[in-house]
Design an enzyme around this catalytic site. Structure first.
Site, PDB file in Angstrom:
ATOM      1  N   LYS A  97       0.852  -1.200   0.000  1.00 44.01           N
ATOM      2  CA  LYS A  97       0.000   0.000   0.000  1.00 44.01           C
ATOM      3  C   LYS A  97       0.886   1.247   0.000  1.00 44.01           C
ATOM      4  O   LYS A  97       2.104   1.137   0.217  1.00 44.01           O
ATOM      5  CB  LYS A  97      -0.927  -0.029   1.215  1.00 44.01           C
ATOM      6  CG  LYS A  97      -0.222  -0.004   2.546  1.00 44.01           C
ATOM      7  CD  LYS A  97      -1.165  -0.398   3.676  1.00 44.01           C
ATOM      8  CE  LYS A  97      -0.421  -0.453   4.979  1.00 44.01           C
ATOM      9  NZ  LYS A  97      -0.912   0.458   5.978  1.00 44.01           N
ATOM     10  N   ARG A 142      -9.260   0.196  15.961  1.00 46.19           N
ATOM     11  CA  ARG A 142      -9.225   1.041  14.770  1.00 46.19           C
ATOM     12  C   ARG A 142     -10.284   0.468  13.835  1.00 46.19           C
ATOM     13  O   ARG A 142     -11.413   0.890  13.874  1.00 46.19           O
ATOM     14  CB  ARG A 142      -7.812   1.050  14.168  1.00 46.19           C
ATOM     15  CG  ARG A 142      -7.586   2.139  13.168  1.00 46.19           C
ATOM     16  CD  ARG A 142      -6.152   2.177  12.689  1.00 46.19           C
ATOM     17  NE  ARG A 142      -5.709   0.935  12.059  1.00 46.19           N
ATOM     18  CZ  ARG A 142      -4.527   0.763  11.480  1.00 46.19           C
ATOM     19  NH1 ARG A 142      -3.650   1.764  11.474  1.00 46.19           N
ATOM     20  NH2 ARG A 142      -4.196  -0.382  10.930  1.00 46.19           N
ATOM     21  N   TYR A 149      18.032  29.316   8.371  1.00 48.81           N
ATOM     22  CA  TYR A 149      16.872  30.013   8.937  1.00 48.81           C
ATOM     23  C   TYR A 149      16.897  29.947  10.460  1.00 48.81           C
ATOM     24  O   TYR A 149      17.085  28.875  11.041  1.00 48.81           O
ATOM     25  CB  TYR A 149      15.567  29.369   8.452  1.00 48.81           C
ATOM     26  CG  TYR A 149      15.209  29.701   7.030  1.00 48.81           C
ATOM     27  CD1 TYR A 149      15.004  31.010   6.621  1.00 48.81           C
ATOM     28  CD2 TYR A 149      15.043  28.685   6.097  1.00 48.81           C
ATOM     29  CE1 TYR A 149      14.656  31.303   5.315  1.00 48.81           C
ATOM     30  CE2 TYR A 149      14.692  28.968   4.787  1.00 48.81           C
ATOM     31  CZ  TYR A 149      14.502  30.280   4.403  1.00 48.81           C
ATOM     32  OH  TYR A 149      14.162  30.568   3.103  1.00 48.81           O
ATOM     33  N   MET A 200      13.362  24.507   2.256  1.00 44.86           N
ATOM     34  CA  MET A 200      12.525  23.846   1.244  1.00 44.86           C
ATOM     35  C   MET A 200      13.340  22.977   0.287  1.00 44.86           C
ATOM     36  O   MET A 200      12.968  21.851  -0.034  1.00 44.86           O
ATOM     37  CB  MET A 200      11.737  24.904   0.452  1.00 44.86           C
ATOM     38  CG  MET A 200      10.738  24.287  -0.513  1.00 44.86           C
ATOM     39  SD  MET A 200       9.848  25.524  -1.469  1.00 44.86           S
ATOM     40  CE  MET A 200       8.741  26.207  -0.273  1.00 44.86           C
TER      41      MET A 200
HETATM   42  C1  LIG Z   1      -3.736  -4.462   8.406  1.00 51.49           C
HETATM   43  C2  LIG Z   1      -2.274  -4.340   8.177  1.00 51.49           C
HETATM   44  N1  LIG Z   1      -1.530  -5.439   8.067  1.00 51.49           N
HETATM   45  C3  LIG Z   1      -0.193  -5.382   7.871  1.00 51.49           C
HETATM   46  C4  LIG Z   1       0.467  -4.175   7.780  1.00 51.49           C
HETATM   47  C5  LIG Z   1       1.968  -4.153   7.602  1.00 51.49           C
HETATM   48  O1  LIG Z   1       2.552  -3.566   8.736  1.00 51.49           O
HETATM   49  P1  LIG Z   1       4.143  -3.398   8.878  1.00 51.49           P
HETATM   50  O2  LIG Z   1       4.565  -2.450   7.830  1.00 51.49           O
HETATM   51  O3  LIG Z   1       4.306  -2.829  10.244  1.00 51.49           O
HETATM   52  O4  LIG Z   1       4.733  -4.750   8.719  1.00 51.49           O
HETATM   53  C6  LIG Z   1      -0.265  -2.998   7.912  1.00 51.49           C
HETATM   54  C7  LIG Z   1       0.422  -1.704   7.862  1.00 51.49           C
HETATM   55  O5  LIG Z   1       0.043  -0.717   8.380  1.00 51.49           O
HETATM   56  C8  LIG Z   1      -1.685  -3.076   8.111  1.00 51.49           C
HETATM   57  O6  LIG Z   1      -2.423  -1.974   8.227  1.00 51.49           O
END
Ligand SMILES: Cc1ncc(COP(=O)(O)O)c(C=O)c1O
Length: 373
Positions: free
Chosen positions: A35, A132, A256, A304
């Site tokens: 992702k 969550r 800065y 920047m």
């Molecule tokens: C549901 C779920 N599984 C697995 C992962 C993978 O986590 P990590 O990158 O800590 O191994 C994530 C990452 O946020 C997640 O949201």
């Protein structure tokens, strides 16, 4: 044209890290998290490298991310970790043979509204304590009953997510695992609990499926273990170069706000990278940068397009020399600590101004990964 800032992603390292995870959880199937553009590493090349190395499934956050992979001919199973948010998305997910993670009753209603013939592939996400996403554990019998009413629905498994897996002394993880197991005691179907930290620190969390993300990119999720000690290879190197080297007298203030005051006459280097590239302004004086193979500290605020570094430790440094922000010899997780953040955020925070270069995995490396050597 020489790119100003380059992120080099070593796809052989990605494949190597997949192999390391396999070694840790040899009886589990692996769903690698790609992702957020593969944690900023480039979703398509990373997914292809993982697919070539035999990953069992990929995980993305949402349909858009999955579509990018499908449109690039990634055919591996892909799970939508946040599921679908409309009936149109649900229909497209079915058409694209995506696995839908269902975490709430409103999503279930979307799926139940699809034609009865729809061949759905789904995970049920349970909330074992992170609070969550996920169904309450008490809903398991009702979910199992829903499955019985839909013979065309294929249950990929039951998953939960750990809130404190990176804290090896915490009692939260054993409690989450125990609750998850108790809720599913009367129910069949594959289980999945562990992210990277879970895989490494909690062997009892390695179930039918594991879901590594960070470890695949070669970072340690645990403050107590370096990536190298876990056999992981950082996949990304972020580099720019020096565009100015100047000497300043003791007492001169740099950048800065003048937050760095030269303690003596000394060389200051200007590196062409800044917060517009993804280098957090929160990085403190002292954050390490590698110039000519030597660690030198950040001296002054990130601006920047530039940072300034104290070159006393690299007196031979010249304009044009490479400056490395993180990579194999400077772990991103260590660098992140200097901005009070995590490697996840550094990777995801790189901007479009960064030029990406993906080093292909050599065929020999690929063969050895496939053979499990
Ligand atoms: C549901 C779920 N599984 C697995 C992962 C993978 O986590 P990590 O990158 O800590 O191994 C994530 C990452 O946020 C997640 O949201």
């Amino acid at each position: 044209m020489i790119p100003r800032v380059t992120a080099t992603v070593d796809l052989a390292a990605i494949q190597h890290n997949l192999h390391v995870v396999r070694g840790l959880a040899p009886r589990s199937r692996i769903m690698a998290a790609v992702k957020a553009d593969a944690y900023g590493h480039g979703a398509v090349p990373v997914a292809r490298a993982l697919e070539a190395a035999g990953v069992d499934a990929l995980a993305v956050a949402c349909l858009e991310e999955a579509m990018e992979l499908r449109q690039s001919h990634v055919i591996a199973p892909i799970a939508l970790l946040e599921g679908v948010i409309s009936s149109e998305e649900a229909a497209l997910a079915v058409y694209e043979r995506l696995q839908i993670v269902v975490h709430d009753h409103w999503q279930l209603a979307l799926l139940e509204a699809l034609p009865a013939s729809a061949q759905l592939s789904l995970w049920f996400k349970l909330d074992s304590g992170m609070h969550r996403l996920g169904f309450p554990l008490a809903d398991v019998p009702r979910l199992a009953e829903t499955l019985r009413r839909h013979p065309n629905w294929k249950l990929e498994g039951w998953m939960t997510h750990l809130a404190c897996a990176d804290e090896p002394d915490s009692d939260v993880t054993p409690a989450q695992i125990a609750r998850f197991d108790a809720a599913l005691a009367q129910t069949t179907g594959p289980r999945s609990i562990a992210n990277s930290a879970g895989i490494i620190a909690w062997p009892q969390a390695r179930r039918d499926w594991v879901r590594p993300g960070l470890a695949i990119y070669g970072c340690s999720p645990l403050a107590t273990h370096s990536a190298a000690s876990l056999g992981l290879r950082p996949a990304m190197t972020l580099e720019s170069r020096l565009i100015a080297v100047r000497e300043f007298d003791a007492g001169e203030k740099i950048g800065y706000g003048g937050t760095y005051v030269c303690p003596q006459r000394m060389p200051i280097g200007v590196v062409a990278i800044g917060y517009a590239d993804g280098i957090h302004r929160a990085f403190a004086n002292g954050t390490p940068v590698i110039v000519n193979g030597r660690r030198v500290p950040l001296a002054g605020r990130v601006s920047m397009d530039m940072i300034t570094v104290d070159l006393r430790g690299a007196p031979d440094a010249r304009v044009g020399d490479a400056a490395r922000l993180w990579g194999a010899d400077l772990p991103a997780e260590e660098v992140a600590g200097h901005a009070g953040t995590l490697a996840y955020e550094l990777f995801c925070g790189l901007t479009q101004r960064v030029h990406f270069r993906h080093l292909p995995a050599p065929a020999a490396a690929l063969r050895s990964v496939n053979r499990g050597v």
